[in-house]
Motif scaffolding. Structure first.
Motif, PDB file in Angstrom:
ATOM      1  N   PHE A  12       0.838  -1.208   0.000  1.00 37.92           N
ATOM      2  CA  PHE A  12       0.000   0.000   0.000  1.00 37.92           C
ATOM      3  C   PHE A  12       0.873   1.257   0.000  1.00 37.92           C
ATOM      4  CE2 PHE A  12      -0.008   2.344   4.098  1.00 37.92           C
ATOM      5  CZ  PHE A  12       0.824   1.533   4.860  1.00 37.92           C
ATOM      6  N   VAL A  13       0.310   2.366  -0.492  1.00 33.74           N
ATOM      7  CA  VAL A  13       1.024   3.651  -0.499  1.00 33.74           C
ATOM      8  C   VAL A  13       0.156   4.693   0.186  1.00 33.74           C
ATOM      9  CG1 VAL A  13       2.086   5.463  -1.896  1.00 33.74           C
ATOM     10  CG2 VAL A  13       2.116   3.093  -2.717  1.00 33.74           C
ATOM     11  N   ARG A  14       0.757   5.394   1.122  1.00 31.69           N
ATOM     12  CA  ARG A  14       0.073   6.510   1.794  1.00 31.69           C
ATOM     13  C   ARG A  14       0.929   7.759   1.573  1.00 31.69           C
ATOM     14  NH1 ARG A  14      -2.282  10.604   3.192  1.00 31.69           N
ATOM     15  NH2 ARG A  14      -2.688  11.179   5.354  1.00 31.69           N
ATOM     16  N   HIS A  74       0.877  11.967   1.611  1.00 33.82           N
ATOM     17  CA  HIS A  74       0.165  13.205   1.906  1.00 33.82           C
ATOM     18  C   HIS A  74       0.062  14.067   0.653  1.00 33.82           C
ATOM     19  CE1 HIS A  74       0.630  12.067   6.082  1.00 33.82           C
ATOM     20  NE2 HIS A  74      -0.140  13.085   6.425  1.00 33.82           N
ATOM     21  N   LEU A 129       4.305  -2.377   8.345  1.00 31.61           N
ATOM     22  CA  LEU A 129       4.097  -0.932   8.292  1.00 31.61           C
ATOM     23  C   LEU A 129       2.593  -0.785   8.095  1.00 31.61           C
ATOM     24  CD1 LEU A 129       5.598   1.823   8.016  1.00 31.61           C
ATOM     25  CD2 LEU A 129       5.485   1.486   5.573  1.00 31.61           C
ATOM     26  N   CYS A 137      -0.864   2.006   8.433  1.00 27.23           N
ATOM     27  CA  CYS A 137      -1.403   3.337   8.671  1.00 27.23           C
ATOM     28  C   CYS A 137      -2.269   3.312   9.945  1.00 27.23           C
ATOM     29  CB  CYS A 137      -2.237   3.766   7.468  1.00 27.23           C
ATOM     30  SG  CYS A 137      -2.638   5.515   7.547  1.00 27.23           S
ATOM     31  N   GLY A 181      10.378  14.800   5.850  1.00 28.11           N
ATOM     32  CA  GLY A 181      10.430  14.285   4.481  1.00 28.11           C
ATOM     33  C   GLY A 181      10.776  15.363   3.471  1.00 28.11           C
ATOM     34  N   ASP A 207       9.220  15.405   0.511  1.00 32.92           N
ATOM     35  CA  ASP A 207       8.064  15.591  -0.362  1.00 32.92           C
ATOM     36  C   ASP A 207       7.501  17.001  -0.156  1.00 32.92           C
ATOM     37  OD1 ASP A 207       7.660  14.407   2.159  1.00 32.92           O
ATOM     38  OD2 ASP A 207       5.723  13.559   1.656  1.00 32.92           O
ATOM     39  N   HIS A 216       8.000   4.334  -1.770  1.00 35.80           N
ATOM     40  CA  HIS A 216       8.165   3.902  -0.379  1.00 35.80           C
ATOM     41  C   HIS A 216       9.346   4.588   0.305  1.00 35.80           C
ATOM     42  CE1 HIS A 216       4.840   1.224  -0.859  1.00 35.80           C
ATOM     43  NE2 HIS A 216       5.373   0.768  -1.973  1.00 35.80           N
ATOM     44  N   ARG A 253      14.305   6.035   4.028  1.00 35.38           N
ATOM     45  CA  ARG A 253      13.166   6.353   4.876  1.00 35.38           C
ATOM     46  C   ARG A 253      13.462   5.931   6.315  1.00 35.38           C
ATOM     47  NH1 ARG A 253       7.903   3.215   3.601  1.00 35.38           N
ATOM     48  NH2 ARG A 253       7.139   4.643   5.206  1.00 35.38           N
ATOM     49  N   GLY A 288       2.109   4.139  11.167  1.00 39.52           N
ATOM     50  CA  GLY A 288       2.910   4.367   9.960  1.00 39.52           C
ATOM     51  C   GLY A 288       3.447   5.781   9.805  1.00 39.52           C
ATOM     52  N   SER A 342       7.074   6.545  10.379  1.00 42.47           N
ATOM     53  CA  SER A 342       8.081   6.055   9.435  1.00 42.47           C
ATOM     54  C   SER A 342       8.192   7.022   8.257  1.00 42.47           C
ATOM     55  CB  SER A 342       7.713   4.644   8.967  1.00 42.47           C
ATOM     56  OG  SER A 342       7.780   3.742  10.053  1.00 42.47           O
ATOM     57  N   LYS A 345       9.043   8.975   5.108  1.00 47.44           N
ATOM     58  CA  LYS A 345       9.665   8.588   3.834  1.00 47.44           C
ATOM     59  C   LYS A 345      10.522   9.740   3.313  1.00 47.44           C
ATOM     60  CE  LYS A 345       5.506   7.463   1.879  1.00 47.44           C
ATOM     61  NZ  LYS A 345       4.587   6.795   0.912  1.00 47.44           N
ATOM     62  N   TRP A 346      11.405   9.448   2.398  1.00 40.01           N
ATOM     63  CA  TRP A 346      12.242  10.466   1.722  1.00 40.01           C
ATOM     64  C   TRP A 346      12.865  11.413   2.750  1.00 40.01           C
ATOM     65  CZ3 TRP A 346       6.767  10.732   0.361  1.00 40.01           C
ATOM     66  CH2 TRP A 346       6.405   9.788  -0.600  1.00 40.01           C
ATOM     67  N   TYR A 405      -3.127  12.145  14.547  1.00 39.72           N
ATOM     68  CA  TYR A 405      -2.510  10.974  15.178  1.00 39.72           C
ATOM     69  C   TYR A 405      -2.536  11.044  16.708  1.00 39.72           C
ATOM     70  CZ  TYR A 405      -1.439  10.155  10.389  1.00 39.72           C
ATOM     71  OH  TYR A 405      -1.580   9.965   9.040  1.00 39.72           O
TER      72      TYR A 405
HETATM   73  N1  MTE Z   1       6.548  10.328   4.937  1.00 35.55           N
HETATM   74  C1  MTE Z   1       6.473  11.382   4.109  1.00 35.55           C
HETATM   75  N2  MTE Z   1       7.574  12.112   3.895  1.00 35.55           N
HETATM   76  N3  MTE Z   1       5.292  11.737   3.505  1.00 35.55           N
HETATM   77  C2  MTE Z   1       4.143  11.008   3.724  1.00 35.55           C
HETATM   78  O1  MTE Z   1       3.108  11.345   3.133  1.00 35.55           O
HETATM   79  N4  MTE Z   1       3.099   9.179   4.970  1.00 35.55           N
HETATM   80  C3  MTE Z   1       3.183   8.451   6.247  1.00 35.55           C
HETATM   81  C4  MTE Z   1       4.483   7.656   6.331  1.00 35.55           C
HETATM   82  N5  MTE Z   1       5.593   8.486   5.979  1.00 35.55           N
HETATM   83  C5  MTE Z   1       4.200   9.914   4.628  1.00 35.55           C
HETATM   84  C6  MTE Z   1       5.464   9.592   5.185  1.00 35.55           C
HETATM   85  C7  MTE Z   1       2.100   7.537   6.490  1.00 35.55           C
HETATM   86  S1  MTE Z   1       0.674   8.242   7.117  1.00 35.55           S
HETATM   87  C8  MTE Z   1       2.229   6.184   6.344  1.00 35.55           C
HETATM   88  S2  MTE Z   1       0.973   5.134   6.790  1.00 35.55           S
HETATM   89  C9  MTE Z   1       3.438   5.592   5.781  1.00 35.55           C
HETATM   90  O2  MTE Z   1       4.417   6.578   5.432  1.00 35.55           O
HETATM   91  C10 MTE Z   1       3.099   4.803   4.534  1.00 35.55           C
HETATM   92  O3  MTE Z   1       4.249   4.231   3.972  1.00 35.55           O
HETATM   93  P1  MTE Z   1       4.173   3.584   2.525  1.00 35.55           P
HETATM   94  O4  MTE Z   1       3.562   4.570   1.581  1.00 35.55           O
HETATM   95  O5  MTE Z   1       5.587   3.206   2.175  1.00 35.55           O
HETATM   96  O6  MTE Z   1       3.308   2.339   2.617  1.00 35.55           O
END
Ligand code: MTE
Length: 428
Positions: free
Chosen positions: A104-106, A108, A157, A159, A215, A217, A258, A263, A271, A274, A276-277, A297
């Motif tokens: 799955f991908v989450r 923002h 991982l 959400c 991140g 992003d 991811h 990350r 999640g 954690s 990303k980027w 959260y």
């Molecule tokens: N990190 C960044 N930089 N931007 C994001 O949108 N989303 C978060 C988290 N890390 C997010 C982020 C959320 S809410 C979740 S549930 C997980 O990344 C999802 O990781 P995935 O997309 O690799 O499954």
């Protein structure tokens, strides 16, 4: 939530952390004191790595307007705005690890396309050693991280809002947020370096209490308010415990969606922790806050403290069938039902299944050696008798003694759904 409410939440949370900090407890949030002392002793023994080069604040390169880069075939994913949910029926026959192309991908905003060669990780803030008031950023390149001792860890991982839709459909509660069913979860084998090793090499001070990864992003705009880049503080004790800066997922470089090139991976926690980027990490001698641990959260609503619960940490217990909702089975024919259960508080101890809407239950056969931070696959044989609608239910219990309730305690943003999900099928 209006900006004034968000500010109130931040103030309340800040006060809470400040009280902890003054009492000398801020660093132990979420981790036992004895464990913390061990971790801090290890930190004191570490040395700083020289990391030359000026700090840079380059933004990501953007390739297109698409929010997710990888293919999202409809038989594998349900699209939900900027996010993609894994279909549980697509996991049937896959192993314990979720393949990267099914994960799955989450997002923002949107997946940024980053180049590992240009990427730098900057650590900065009052929790690093250096003259008081001195801004002393330390940088690591991708190769610097790859040169450090690596660790590999299997972890789910998930959400915090996974299962949110069942607050409405099973319990009649109106909640806000992405209407996930149960597919905002996956298990991968992550490889990277321990965040603790990087913090030590950056010169972690004995005064540090929180670290906040951010991140690369785009900035996130919610309700017309620019909340900045995704960032969420971690108490130092968790950061030093089992957190990774991951650069591989299931034996491959992290896919762009991811978190490529690196990350944060915070095992067993919601999640959002954690990040990303990751581009920089603030290390602070004071408690930190961001909208992601104040406005979002946390649990709000009548069942929770005024001003909200503490920021969410561990995930709850859940179970899912590897089956499409509404699947049809012939009466009189033997079947085997498959599913998986997982928990943020320990390994799965047992799973019970009902094939008659909850009247009778029997234990499922567990197929994996139950391990913390991962899910356990299970199955039960079933021979449906009479034609008609049937509800399948699965209830897991973990080694910490937590079991899935019939009803989840509601909260305004629909986090941490843990109740048994009623899975409708038809017998014909
Ligand atoms: N990190 C960044 N930089 N931007 C994001 O949108 N989303 C978060 C988290 N890390 C997010 C982020 C959320 S809410 C979740 S549930 C997980 O990344 C999802 O990781 P995935 O997309 O690799 O499954």
């Amino acid at each position: 939530m209006p900006a004034s409410a968000a500010r109130h939440d931040e103030t309340a949370y800040d006060r809470h952390r400040l009280r902890q900090w003054l009492a000398g407890d801020a660093r132990a949030d979420g981790v036992g004191r004895r464990r913390l002392l061990t971790l801090l002793a290890a930190t004191a023994a570490a040395t700083a790595l020289p990391t030359p080069g000026p700090a840079r604040a380059d933004g990501p390169r953007r390739a297109s307007d698409a929010t997710i880069v990888k293919p999202l075939p409809p038989e594998s994913f349900i699209l939900r705005g900027t996010n993609a949910e894994t279909r549980w029926e697509a996991l049937r026959g896959t192993g314990r690890l979720t393949p990267n192309d099914l994960f799955f991908v989450r997002n923002h905003t949107a997946t940024p396309l980053l180049d590992a060669h240009d990427w730098r990780l900057r650590l900065w803030g009052s929790g690093l050693r250096g003259a008081p008031g001195e801004d002393r950023p330390v940088e690591f390149g991708y190769d610097d991280l790859r040169a450090l001792p690596s660790v590999t860890r299997t972890a789910f991982l998930e959400c915090a809002g996974n299962g949110r839709t069942y607050y409405a459909s099973q319990q009649g509660e109106a909640v806000t947020g992405t209407a996930w069913t149960l597919g905002a979860v996956g298990v991968a084998r992550w490889r990277g370096v321990r965040l603790a090793d990087v913090l030590r090499r950056a010169g972690l001070s004995s005064r540090a209490v929180d670290v906040q990864p951010r991140g690369l992003d785009a900035e996130y705009v919610s309700g017309g308010e620019n909340l900045g880049r995704v960032r969420r503080p971690l108490p130092l004790a968790k950061a030093l415990d089992d957190v990774l800066l991951a650069y591989e997922m299931n034996g491959e470089p992290l896919p762009p969606d991811h978190g490529y090139p690196v990350r944060v991976l915070v095992p067993s926690w919601v999640g959002i922790a954690s990040v990303k980027w990751v581009g920089d990490i603030e290390v602070s001698a004071q408690p930190l806050f961001s909208p992601w641990n104040t406005t979002f959260y946390r649990l709000f609503g009548s069942a929770h403290p005024e001003g909200g619960s503490a920021p969410l940490t561990r995930q709850t217990v859940k179970s899912a069938f590897e089956l499409v909702r509404g699947a049809a089975f012939p009466a009189g024919a033997g079947q085997v039902l498959h599913g998986r259960s997982w928990s943020g508080a320990g390994a799965i101890a047992r799973v019970d299944v009902s094939t008659d809407g909850g009247a009778n239950w029997r234990p499922a056969r567990l197929h994996d050696r139950p391990r913390p931070d991962s899910w356990t696959r299970w199955s039960v044989p079933w021979r449906p008798v009479a034609p008609g609608p049937v509800e399948l239910l699965a209830r897991a219990t973990d080694t910490a003694g937590r079991s899935q309730p019939d009803v989840a305690v509601p909260n305004a943003q629909g986090y941490l759904f843990d109740a048994v999900v009623r899975h409708p099928v038809t017998v014909y």
